[in-house]
Motif scaffolding. Sequence first.
Motif, PDB file in Angstrom:
ATOM      1  N   TYR A  35     -15.578 -50.844  -1.058  1.00  0.00           N
ATOM      2  CA  TYR A  35     -15.974 -49.481  -0.727  1.00  0.00           C
ATOM      3  C   TYR A  35     -16.343 -49.408   0.750  1.00  0.00           C
ATOM      4  N   GLN A  37     -18.590 -47.004   3.414  1.00  0.00           N
ATOM      5  CA  GLN A  37     -19.572 -45.926   3.517  1.00  0.00           C
ATOM      6  C   GLN A  37     -19.850 -45.617   4.966  1.00  0.00           C
ATOM      7  N   GLN A  41     -22.576 -40.601   4.503  1.00  0.00           N
ATOM      8  CA  GLN A  41     -21.546 -40.278   3.505  1.00  0.00           C
ATOM      9  C   GLN A  41     -21.739 -41.090   2.232  1.00  0.00           C
ATOM     10  N   ASP A  42     -21.054 -40.676   1.185  1.00  0.00           N
ATOM     11  CA  ASP A  42     -21.069 -41.451  -0.047  1.00  0.00           C
ATOM     12  C   ASP A  42     -20.053 -42.583   0.070  1.00  0.00           C
ATOM     13  N   PRO A  43     -20.239 -43.627  -0.707  1.00  0.00           N
ATOM     14  CA  PRO A  43     -19.270 -44.726  -0.683  1.00  0.00           C
ATOM     15  C   PRO A  43     -17.884 -44.240  -1.114  1.00  0.00           C
ATOM     16  N   LEU A  88     -20.362 -49.137   6.834  1.00  0.00           N
ATOM     17  CA  LEU A  88     -20.809 -50.204   5.939  1.00  0.00           C
ATOM     18  C   LEU A  88     -19.690 -50.446   4.935  1.00  0.00           C
TER      19      LEU A  88
ATOM     20  N   PHE B  89     -27.667 -42.716  -6.011  1.00  0.00           N
ATOM     21  CA  PHE B  89     -26.285 -42.267  -6.140  1.00  0.00           C
ATOM     22  C   PHE B  89     -25.897 -42.226  -7.609  1.00  0.00           C
ATOM     23  N   PHE B 103     -18.332 -41.691  -6.302  1.00  0.00           N
ATOM     24  CA  PHE B 103     -19.756 -41.571  -6.023  1.00  0.00           C
ATOM     25  C   PHE B 103     -20.110 -40.172  -5.553  1.00  0.00           C
ATOM     26  N   GLY B 104     -21.330 -39.765  -5.881  1.00  0.00           N
ATOM     27  CA  GLY B 104     -21.895 -38.574  -5.279  1.00  0.00           C
ATOM     28  C   GLY B 104     -22.402 -38.894  -3.889  1.00  0.00           C
ATOM     29  N   THR B 105     -22.904 -37.885  -3.193  1.00  0.00           N
ATOM     30  CA  THR B 105     -23.347 -38.061  -1.809  1.00  0.00           C
ATOM     31  C   THR B 105     -24.772 -38.589  -1.704  1.00  0.00           C
ATOM     32  N   GLY B 106     -25.447 -38.708  -2.844  1.00  0.00           N
ATOM     33  CA  GLY B 106     -26.771 -39.312  -2.829  1.00  0.00           C
ATOM     34  C   GLY B 106     -27.900 -38.300  -2.715  1.00  0.00           C
TER      35      GLY B 106
END
Lengths: 112, 113
Positions: A35, A37, A41-43, A88, B89, B103-106
């Motif tokens: 993944y 990131q 942002q989201d992964p 990341l 998340f 995944f969501g944005t958290g």
Amino acid sequence: AAGVIQSPRHLIKEKRETATLKCYPIPRHDTVYWYQQGPGQDPQFLISFYEKMQSDKGSIPDRFSAQQFSDYHSELNMSSLELGDSALYFCASSLGRARTPFFGQGTRLTVV
Amino acid sequence: DQQVKQNSPSLSVQEGRISILNCDYTNSMFDYFLWYKKYPAEGPTFLISISSIKDKNEDGRFTVFLNKSAKHLSLHIVPSQPGDSAVYFCAATAGHTGNQFYFGTGTSLTVIP
């Protein structure tokens, strides 16, 4: 308990250079996920492997390639690095298709 | 196209109270959902999961609720503790089509002592 090991933890590269990120899954785990990131942002899913074969492919640029080796560790090879590749990079592993990926600490790549 | 959405970027809760983190999804094929907790500069840590055949799963202070008709899931933390402060998340997958997790944005949770 052993966790997912990623190396290096930090990496600084210049534009147009190449980088190799390594991932050592939890022992006996045969599925590896990569993944990316970016900041805030989201992964984002890049690619996954199951039993050393590519299993699923996400938003991985053509400049990137990955593979899973006979000992189940995986490497993400990134060429012609761009500033936008700074992020990341997380690796996760799971047991078969157990569907609960456990993540490593990540590699922070900075492209300057 | 964001298939998993967490519409609250942040949440503050007093210690001892309940924290409720929400997540919505658009893909009706998703059949497995997970919550991860993430501290800065660390990888996501798995917290709890739920299969679409259930509507609730509980593990200690953490409970996940799934409302399939609303395509909504929530994570309840009770009682909240300062150590729970982190980014949470939610993630989802349609297992039979592969093993890509979305995944969501958290949501950044702050538990105030």
